[in-house]
Design a protein around this motif. Structure first.
Motif, short mmCIF file in Angstrom:
data_model
loop_
_atom_site.label_atom_id
_atom_site.label_comp_id
_atom_site.label_asym_id
_atom_site.label_seq_id
_atom_site.Cartn_x
_atom_site.Cartn_y
_atom_site.Cartn_z
N UNK B 140 29.62 -24.79 0.71
CA UNK B 140 30.61 -25.02 1.75
C UNK B 140 31.99 -25.13 1.13
N UNK B 141 33.00 -25.14 2.02
CA UNK B 141 34.39 -25.18 1.55
C UNK B 141 34.67 -26.42 0.71
N UNK B 142 34.05 -27.54 1.07
CA UNK B 142 34.33 -28.77 0.34
C UNK B 142 33.41 -28.96 -0.86
N UNK B 143 32.64 -27.95 -1.20
CA UNK B 143 31.79 -28.05 -2.38
C UNK B 143 30.37 -28.49 -2.09
N UNK B 144 30.07 -28.84 -0.85
CA UNK B 144 28.69 -29.21 -0.52
C UNK B 144 27.78 -28.01 -0.71
N UNK B 145 26.55 -28.31 -1.14
CA UNK B 145 25.60 -27.24 -1.43
C UNK B 145 24.31 -27.48 -0.66
N UNK B 146 23.73 -26.40 -0.18
CA UNK B 146 22.48 -26.51 0.57
C UNK B 146 21.59 -25.33 0.22
N UNK B 147 20.33 -25.41 0.57
CA UNK B 147 19.44 -24.26 0.35
C UNK B 147 18.57 -24.04 1.57
N UNK B 148 17.57 -23.15 1.47
CA UNK B 148 16.84 -22.85 2.70
C UNK B 148 15.91 -23.97 3.17
N UNK B 149 15.52 -24.89 2.27
CA UNK B 149 14.73 -26.03 2.75
C UNK B 149 15.60 -26.98 3.55
N UNK B 150 16.78 -27.22 3.01
CA UNK B 150 17.73 -28.12 3.67
C UNK B 150 18.29 -27.46 4.94
N UNK B 151 18.46 -26.16 4.89
CA UNK B 151 18.95 -25.42 6.04
C UNK B 151 20.44 -25.19 5.98
N UNK B 152 20.89 -24.27 6.83
CA UNK B 152 22.32 -23.99 6.96
C UNK B 152 22.86 -24.93 8.02
N UNK B 153 23.45 -26.06 7.57
CA UNK B 153 23.93 -27.06 8.51
C UNK B 153 25.36 -26.71 8.91
N UNK B 154 25.61 -26.60 10.20
CA UNK B 154 26.95 -26.26 10.68
C UNK B 154 27.32 -27.17 11.83
N UNK B 155 28.62 -27.47 11.98
CA UNK B 155 29.05 -28.29 13.11
C UNK B 155 29.09 -27.45 14.38
N UNK B 156 28.83 -28.09 15.52
CA UNK B 156 28.86 -27.33 16.77
C UNK B 156 30.30 -27.00 17.15
N UNK B 157 30.45 -25.93 17.91
CA UNK B 157 31.74 -25.63 18.50
C UNK B 157 32.77 -25.05 17.57
N UNK B 158 32.37 -24.60 16.38
CA UNK B 158 33.35 -23.96 15.51
C UNK B 158 32.71 -22.71 14.91
N UNK B 159 33.39 -21.55 15.00
CA UNK B 159 32.81 -20.34 14.44
C UNK B 159 32.56 -20.49 12.95
N UNK B 160 31.53 -19.86 12.47
CA UNK B 160 31.18 -19.93 11.06
C UNK B 160 31.18 -18.51 10.52
N UNK B 161 31.86 -18.32 9.38
CA UNK B 161 31.80 -17.00 8.75
C UNK B 161 31.05 -17.16 7.44
#
Lengths: 530, 238, 282
Positions: B140-161
């Protein structure tokens, strides 16, 4: 007897050899398809001891064998070899020995393909063989794939030269271009495509081979290669290859529909010059629709969307001719005719579900899902297989001099038709909901299990029907009733001017045709004998 | 017997081409309502389009198949003869123009949607996606890291590229719920964007064959509220 | 028989082509040695490619006007980082870029100003409008370069660190040499502001520069640029060497296609010729 067949240069025997080889490939690839479907009936490992690697090899084998070793040789090898010289009134093809050589190349290719069942690391790269997986990462022996493609490609180029020469130079005296059988036209179109495009596929898989085994970097981006280029080159051949399959399949349908409804082909000239040659010309600039999600520039994808949609025009002309030939006909149903007319349904379903796949924006969702898989199975897999079957049934009396069992044939047809629809309609549905292709397991979509089971039931029904068909052919070829000389009342040279089965040299007297004669006209006419 | 077969085929055909578009429209309305709406408009238009074309051809051919059965053994067909150039060209060009008009109509529709799908909104949150055999990594932009077990966590209501690249072979990132996919490959950077309007969990998968565990390369897109997302990304930093 | 003879004679030709192509590919396979210590002075290309710089970060140009990268919207750009009090390497590096771009311009396919702009940004927090002005004077560019070359400094010095670290661009002050050590890289930005390609002045020549610029605008084809686009298909980027090389498989495939088309063409030619001579004899 065996020696006779091994060293034969007779186009009819070469055709039969093609038939036996391609049906063998069809049978093995079909059994593999059953295994694939069985594995998919449940989530996780369904057949004991079968892991993803076995499954991936099956997928590879099913795809490569069905396309390269069954559909293309079945249509352009068997049917073309057997029928083209008979239809144009020639005693053989232009280069009979080259012809024999190409059938044995094809047999070697089948042997190499089958060998991958016994070698330790069978190829698992799918029939597309995209690098860098196939060239750097796959543990499988990519070489087996490459050599299969080489041999079959070489065999089809030889076939292409041979048949183009045959049709151009060896037509019966007096036979004008517009008096050719429709099937001959479609074979011409298919072989022109093969001649132009097979070298491209052969060269790109060769580069794959040198990348894998000789350390070159044609497709390695770190060293200046381009990953996408292979995909482009592959589909640059392999999309036209779809038309290599489609055109002769339509040709067979047209022959049978015209013959069994005793009706001239509806707008023959438009279907030939607009339909067949339109497909040949337009077919070469639509390949990017296989790469809509591959990261090419947006304008390339949009451009190819328009060309892909435009291809519906020549295909539309062909379908109009197919349906129009039934109009005011005098239709009699044989097993061959049932296969040919049911093909109208399959070609419509398969063709029209291709339209969303031609649109970039819808394909962003549909690409690489079961929707695509069901689509090309309808248009390429089943439609072309039905055409081969229709051809076998229709020309069975010609090839063997005996009649097949109509009753078994019809039962087989019904099971076949029901089975394929049962198999692929559920797959359209779960494909639209997002089920990806080439998945060993589908733990992410447990709700799709019933649909997968339904598809497997369909596949088993198809398998039963295949058993009936094979039984019918083998038993009837040996024990069947003697067939009349012209059971379908055709006006084409292979029925009117030679025995069943034709002897060496095909025609007792080489036929000569008048300008009034046409293979698809069914008025009582005067046939000139030389 | 053959007649019954044909009847069955006719019924199946009419159901498929007549009822399918209607049924599919209901399905579409029920399942999807957010920014993929345009997709479904085009999809439904298209189903009608191919339904009508297919229906016409199918009904005609089934009618012909019944109506023109052979009555006597020596009967021959009485189909139209194409003797004049006008007739040949007319029957070739008029249908061609109809098909071409339809092609251009569909192209226009597809093009419009395509522009929407490929124009990334300015305020989109950017996530770097790396595919490797056989898993995903999200940064993520702030350096957070995730993988497929954790999932792609995104906030609602904001487009994701998603800015995507691959470490090894060609993969493809597919989120069925958002009707979008794009390949990942070494040496090139690709994009896709989507708009997670409502909270929920949706499957993402790999859709380009990539070896043994191709079918294990899946996970969930987790759409959460902005607060939950901030908390999550703080926790997964570094 | 003609076709068969053709075919047989083509086999040695094919073998020669295969051998040559393999040699070429092998040649391009060898990694080159670089004299820059990659650990310190290289940009993390993997991380930077595709990255989009913050469009809202404020800069001030050498005439004192504020601007942002977002203002370049719709045009490609070449972005370089320097500092303006540098007395040797930086002006030379910028001058290098200017020389390369003039060479690209003279090829006439991609034009500075019309198709793209150049932006030099200073990462030195002590730089200001005045040093930027002096820098421009030192460069002493011809007007074509001068007009389309923006020299900028950060509006807020505290934004320098995060802006640069996002692409892992490392630079540090060496007290011993009394200068900044930093990578000399050209960043090619697409009209959307994303990094499409990174080239270095030590390896890139005008051909590489042109191809990289075409890469940046590849998604916005103008019909007039179709030939330029076609040229760019013939090359592919080599990450190891940092240069563009010929896309050999394409030529190989084109050769194969021509073989097929040629066979068909020669066949047709003979057919038509034979048909004519037949007509004459009868």
């Amino acid at each position: 007897m065996i020696k006779e067949w091994l060293f034969t240069t007779d186009h009819k025997r070469v055709g039969i050899l093609y038939l036996v080889g391609s049906l063998a490939a069809f049978a093995v690839a079909g059994i593999v398809a059953l295994l694939i479907r069985w594995e998919l009936t449940g989530i996780g490992e369904t057949i004991g001891g079968v892991g993803p690697d076995d499954y991936n090899f099956w997928l590879y084998f099913h795809g490569a064998a069905m396309i390269l070793a069954f559909l293309i040789p079945g249509l352009t090898g068997f049917l073309a070899n057997y029928l083209v010289p008979l239809m144009i009134g020639a005693h053989d093809v232009a280069f009979p020995r080259v012809n024999a050589f190409s059938v044995w190349l094809f047999w070697f290719a089948i042997v190499i393909a089958l060998l991958s069942f016994v070698i330790p690391d069978p190829p698992d790269i799918m029939w597309t063989g995209y690098p860098p997986y196939s060239s750097e990462f796959s543990p499988g022996n990519t070489a087996f794939y490459v050599f299969t493609v080489h041999l079959i490609g070489f065999s089809s180029i030889l076939g292409a030269v041979n048949f183009l020469c045959t049709v151009i130079y060896m037509r019966a005296p007096g036979m004008k271009w517009n008096q050719l059988n429709f099937f001959v036209w479609t074979i011409l179109g298919a072989f022109v495509i093969q001649l132009i495009f097979v070298p491209v596929l052969a060269s790109s898989v060769t580069l794959l081979l040198t990348d894998k085994y000789f350390g070159t970097a044609f497709f390695v981006p770190a060293n200046g290669g381009d990953v996408l280029l292979y995909q482009n080159l592959f589909w640059f051949y392999s999309h036209p290859a779809v038309y290599v399959i489609l055109l002769p399949a339509v040709g067979v349908m047209m022959e049978i529909i015209s013959n069994m409804s005793k009706n001239p082909i509806f707008n023959y000239k438009a279907a030939v010059y607009g339909g067949v040659w339109g497909v040949v010309v337009l077919g070469s600039d639509v390949w990017v629709h296989h790469l809509y999600t591959s990261g090419l520039a947006d304008w390339i994808r949009i451009g190819m969307m328009v060309t892909t949609l435009i291809i519906s025009i020549p295909i539309g002309l062909l379908i109009i001719s197919l349906v129009g030939t039934l109009f005011r006909g005098s239709i009699k149903y044989s097993t061959g005719m049932l296969y040919a007319t049911s093909n109208l349904f399959l070609i419509l379903v398969g063709g029209l579900t291709g339209i969303p796949l031609a649109m970039t924006s819808l394909t962003l969702h549909l690409a690489e899902t079961y929707f695509v898989m069901a689509h090309f199975h309808f248009i390429m897999g089943i439609m072309a297989t039905f055409a081969v079957f229709a051809g076998i049934y229709h020309w069975f009396p010609k090839m063997t001099g005996r009649m097949y069992s109509e009753k078994l044939g019809v039962i087989g047809f019904v099971l076949n038709f029901v089975g394929v629809n049962l198999t692929f309609w559920p797959l359209f549905y779960i494909g639209f909901l997002g089920m990806p292709r080439r998945y060993y397991d589908y733990a992410m979509f447990p709700e799709f299990e019933p649909f997968q089971v339904m598809a497997t039931v369909g596949a088993i029904v198809v398998a039963v029907s295949m058993a009936l068909n094979f039984y019918n052919w083998i038993v009837s070829a040996i024990f069947g009733e003697k067939a009349p000389e012209n059971p379908w009342g055709s006006n084409s040279l292979e029925w009117t001017h030679c025995q069943s089965p034709p002897g060496p040299g095909n025609f007792p007297k080489l036929p000569k045709v008048s300008s009034k004669w046409h293979p698809h006209e069914y008025k009582p006419q005067v046939i000139e004998w030389v | 017997m053959i007649n019954r077969v044909l009847l069955l085929a006719a019924i199946v055909g009419i159901i498929v081409f007549g009822v399918l578009p209607v049924g599919a429209e209901d399905e579409v309305k029920r399942a999807f309502t957010d920014h993929t709406e345009e997709f479904h408009k085009v999809w439904v238009h298209l189903l009608w389009d191919i339904g009508i074309i297919g229906g016409i051809f199918l009904i005609l051919s089934i009618y012909f198949m019944f109506a023109y059965r052979r009555k006597r053994d020596d009967q021959i067909g009485n189909g139209p003869k194409f003797t004049t150039m006008g007739m040949i060209l007319g029957w070739a060009l008029i249908p061609s123009f109809i098909f071409m008009a339809d092609d251009f109509y569909l192209s226009a529709q597809g093009w419009k949607l395509w522009i929407d799908q490929r124009t990334v909104p300015e305020n989109a949150m950017e996530v770097e996606v790396t595919g490797q055999m056989w898993g995903w990594e999200f940064e993520y932009e702030n350096g957070a890291i995730s993988d497929n077990d954790e999932g792609l966590v995104v906030p609602e209501g904001r487009p994701v590229v998603l800015r995507m690249k691959s470490d090894d072979v060609v993969h493809s990132f597919f989120i069925p719920r958002y009707r979008i996919k794009e390949d990942l490959m070494p040496g090139r950077v690709t994009y896709l964007w989507f708009y997670p309007k409502d909270k929920g969990e949706h499957v993402f998968t790999c859709t380009e064959f990539c070896g043994t565990n191709h079918s294990e390369m899946w996970g969930k897109v987790k759409v959460v509220s902005q607060e939950e997302f901030d908390e999550w990304s703080e926790k997964n930093k570094g | 028989m003609f076709a068969i003879r053709m075919f047989i004679t083509s086999i040695p030709v094919a073998v020669v082509i295969i051998v040559i192509t393999c040699r070429l590919a092998e040649a391009s396979y060898k990694p080159t040695e670089s004299d820059i210590d990659p650990g310190i002075l290289a940009v993390d290309e993997e991380k930077a490619l595709g990255y989009r710089f913050n469009r809202q970060t404020g800069f001030i140009n050498d005439s004192g006007m504020p601007f942002r990268l977002g203002d370049l919207k719709g045009k490609s750009a070449i972005l370089v980082f320097s500092y303006y009090t540098c007395d040797g390497a930086c002006p030379a590096f910028n001058a290098d870029l200017g020389r390369l771009l003039l060479a690209v311009d003279s090829l006439g396919r991609v034009e500075l100003g019309k198709d793209y702009k150049v932006v030099t940004l200073s990462f030195d927090k002590n730089d200001g409008v005045k040093t930027a002005n002096d820098f421009r004077k030192t460069l002493n560019f011809p007007s074509k370069l001068n007009d389309n070359w923006i020299l900028g400094v950060f509006e807020k010095p505290e934004q320098i660190k995060p802006f640069m670290s996002d692409i892992s661009y490392r630079f540090f002050w060496s007290a011993q040499d009394n200068m900044f050590l930093h990578p000399n890289a050209f960043f090619f930005l697409s009209p959307e502001g994303r990094i499409v390609r990174i080239l270095h002045n030590t390896t890139a020549d005008s051909k590489d520069m042109e191809l990289a610029l075409v890469d940046t605008m590849f998604n916005r084809l103008k019909p007039s640029q179709i030939i330029t686009m076609a040229i760019s298909f013939c090359y592919s980027y080599n990450y190891k060497e940092g240069k563009y090389g010929l896309n050999y498989p394409l030529f190989f495939a084109m050769g194969s296609l021509l073989t097929g088309l040629g066979a068909l063409g020669i066949g047709l030619f003979h057919f038509i010729k034979r048909g004519k001579s037949k007509e004459m004899s009868t």
